[in-house]
Every structure is written in structure tokens, then in C-alpha cells.
Motif scaffolding. Structure first.
Motif, PDB file in Angstrom:
ATOM      1  N   ARG A 168      -8.439   4.383  17.569  1.00 20.88           N
ATOM      2  CA  ARG A 168      -7.526   5.505  17.819  1.00 20.88           C
ATOM      3  C   ARG A 168      -6.623   5.788  16.626  1.00 20.88           C
ATOM      4  N   ALA A 169      -6.506   4.816  15.734  1.00 20.46           N
ATOM      5  CA  ALA A 169      -5.607   4.972  14.587  1.00 20.46           C
ATOM      6  C   ALA A 169      -6.341   5.360  13.307  1.00 20.46           C
ATOM      7  N   LEU A 170      -7.658   5.606  13.390  1.00 23.51           N
ATOM      8  CA  LEU A 170      -8.405   5.938  12.185  1.00 23.51           C
ATOM      9  C   LEU A 170      -7.909   7.243  11.574  1.00 23.51           C
ATOM     10  N   ASN A 171      -7.806   7.254  10.265  1.00 23.35           N
ATOM     11  CA  ASN A 171      -7.332   8.419   9.519  1.00 23.35           C
ATOM     12  C   ASN A 171      -8.507   8.970   8.714  1.00 23.35           C
ATOM     13  N   TRP A 172      -9.172   9.970   9.261  1.00 28.69           N
ATOM     14  CA  TRP A 172     -10.420  10.459   8.680  1.00 28.69           C
ATOM     15  C   TRP A 172     -10.212  11.170   7.351  1.00 28.69           C
ATOM     16  N   ASN A 173      -8.961  11.529   7.049  1.00 26.62           N
ATOM     17  CA  ASN A 173      -8.673  12.205   5.782  1.00 26.62           C
ATOM     18  C   ASN A 173      -8.099  11.264   4.727  1.00 26.62           C
ATOM     19  N   ALA A 174      -8.025   9.992   5.057  1.00 23.33           N
ATOM     20  CA  ALA A 174      -7.389   9.030   4.152  1.00 23.33           C
ATOM     21  C   ALA A 174      -8.222   8.826   2.888  1.00 23.33           C
ATOM     22  N   THR A 175      -7.532   8.713   1.781  1.00 19.13           N
ATOM     23  CA  THR A 175      -8.179   8.361   0.512  1.00 19.13           C
ATOM     24  C   THR A 175      -7.760   6.967   0.054  1.00 19.13           C
ATOM     25  N   GLU A 176      -6.759   6.394   0.721  1.00 12.10           N
ATOM     26  CA  GLU A 176      -6.278   5.047   0.444  1.00 12.10           C
ATOM     27  C   GLU A 176      -6.084   4.317   1.767  1.00 12.10           C
ATOM     28  N   PRO A 177      -6.118   2.989   1.743  1.00 10.41           N
ATOM     29  CA  PRO A 177      -5.862   2.242   2.977  1.00 10.41           C
ATOM     30  C   PRO A 177      -4.456   2.508   3.500  1.00 10.41           C
ATOM     31  N   ASP A 178      -4.299   2.522   4.807  1.00  9.97           N
ATOM     32  CA  ASP A 178      -2.996   2.703   5.425  1.00  9.97           C
ATOM     33  C   ASP A 178      -2.124   1.471   5.158  1.00  9.97           C
TER      34      ASP A 178
END
Length: 255
Positions: A168-178
Motif C-alpha cells: 500500500r505504500a509503494l511509490n510508483w513514481n519514485a526515482t530514489e528509495p523512500d
């Protein structure tokens, strides 16, 4: 001697994608030649520890949906080993750990996906073992302890799951780790390398962002099992670390 490992198996897509993690798995598989593989998979949950027991080729289980057809065409024709399964069962029984055997279940994607990248052509028996996510971390570690010494027989023990696994916390637009995922894995790595079992067993209360990282423990507990199966005199080694979609961790550890 082949040290036990924990691997982040992430998305089923790692079976067909080329990533930093799949390259690590491929390289790792070229370095070792196990006589057998014992794998604890997050995708087989049972109340009683259950061990696959067959001499036949396993069916390949596609326990996912919504993925490309290419994934559903993959077969991973590994065989089991009834004698080894029985020997492992006896190890658990000797430690008072209830166990049962299963002669029909195939390999789920928690097993065949990482194994297919480590060992594209199966060349040794595979024993798949279930997990019970409701047992506390100390008990998971004790399950692993029952298998100590198998590494001396060149039997590779694999815990297959993920340290940070919150879909549920996945960031599909992320370019770096959270940052929150990195903070959790940083804490985890530091305490594993310090062999601070007290803190690790209390991770839910002690680790930063634990509830975000581990909303449900089925993917996390194979880490404790693999850790318990290793020689406590050996240094813990972070053998791979990468991330996808912000927080999906592929942290892998050697024990």
C-alpha cells in the motif's frame, strides 16, 4: 560450506526483468554449488511447520495475477528429496518443534522466482518449507537454529521474503528509495551486524517505521529463520541492497 542467506524476492517480475537484484542473484549462483537447497517461503503459511516431501519434479505455482503472460509460461523443474525432507523433519522434532510433511504442493513464487535467477537450471534437490507468521521472532530464530550445521554439508538455507514489504505504500513514481524504508533497513542492518538479538526480536517496538515496513510479518520472518540457522561466530554480511518503487526492499543478508 555455504552460509545461509536471506533474499528479498520482491515482485514476481524479477523472474523476467534485469535489475541490480537479479544480477546479484545470478552472480551469487555462480559462486556456490549446493548439494541441496532448503528454502523458507513467505508465500506458504501454515499453523504447523510443513516440509515438502517428494522425489518428483515440483509443479510451478503461479500464485499471483495481473502480470504478463510471459511469467505464466515459466517452469522451474526442480526436484525434491524425500530422504532429506525426513532428515530435516527429524531435526525439528528433536528440538520439540511440531512438523508435518507435504507430498503434493509445488514451488510458489517465493521459491521459484529467486531460485530461477540464482540457478537458472536446477541441479540439486529443493526442499520448500512453510512459515507461521504468528510465531514471535524468538521462535522463528529457534526454527532456524534446528538447522545449524547443514551449511557444513553444503546445503544452502534460504529465507525468502522482504524486509520492507508494504504494497500500500509503494511509490510508483519514485526515482530514489523512500527515506523511511532506508531508515528501517539501516536499523536492521546495524543490529544484525552487531548481533543484537534482543533489539531484533523487539523490532516491532524498537525499529523506526516498523509498522510501515512490516504491516504483516509473513515476508519478514524468513529473515529470523535464516539468521538462526547460521553460525553465530560468523560475521553477518549485507550481500545486496537495492529498492524498487520507493520502498520495496531487496536487502539480502548472509549469515
Amino acid at each position: 560450506m555455504i552460509s545461509p542467506i536471506f533474499v528479498g524476492h520482491g515482485s514476481p517480475m524479477m523472474a523476467i526483468q534485469d535489475t541490480a537484484c537479479t544480477q546479484f542473484l545470478l552472480d551469487y549462483g555462480k559462486k556456490v554449488a549446493p548439494k541441496a537447497i532448503v528454502i523458507f517461503t513467505a508465500h506458504w503459511e501454515t499453523d504447523v511447520l510443513t516440509i515438502s516431501s517428494t522425489n518428483e519434479v515440483y509443479d510451478t505455482i503461479y500464485d499471483f495475477r495481473g502480470f504478463p503472460d510471459e511469467l505464466f509460461q515459466i517452469k522451474y523443474p526442480a526436484k525434491g528429496d524425500v530422504a532429506l525432507a525426513q532428515s530435516i523433519a527429524e531435526r525439528f522434532q528433536a528440538k520439540g518443534i511440531p512438523v508435518q510433511l507435504d507430498s503434493t504442493r509445488g514451488l510458489d513464487h517465493g521459491s521459484w522466482v529467486p531460485l530461477s535467477r540464482m540457478f537458472p537450471t536446477p541441479s540439486c534437490p529443493v526442499i520448500q518449507i512453510s512459515v507461521n507468521p504468528y510465531l514471535p521472532p524468538a521462535q522463528q530464530y529457534r526454527i532456524g537454529q534446528a538447522l545449524r550445521g547443514l551449511d557444513q554439508e553444503d546445503i544452502l538455507i534460504v529465507g525468502s521474503g522482504a524486509t520492507v514489504h508494504n504494497l500500500r505504500a509503494l511509490n510508483w513514481n519514485a526515482t530514489e528509495p523512500d527515506a523511511w524504508a532506508l531508515e528501517f533497513d539501516d536499523w536492521l542492518a546495524a543490529n544484525m551486524q552487531a548481533q543484537n538479538l534482543e533489539a531484533l526480536f523487539d523490532y516491532a517496538a524498537s525499529a523506526p517505521n516498523a509498522k510501515m515496513a512490516v504491516p504483516r510479518p509473513e515476508h519478514f520472518i524468513p529473515l529470523f529463520i535464516a539468521m538462526g540457522s547460521g553460525d553465530p561466530q560468523r560475521p553477518v554480511e549485507i550481500i545486496h541492497r537495492s529498492y524498487e518503487v520507493g520502498s520495496l526492499s531487496y536487502l539480502s543478508v548472509g549469515f
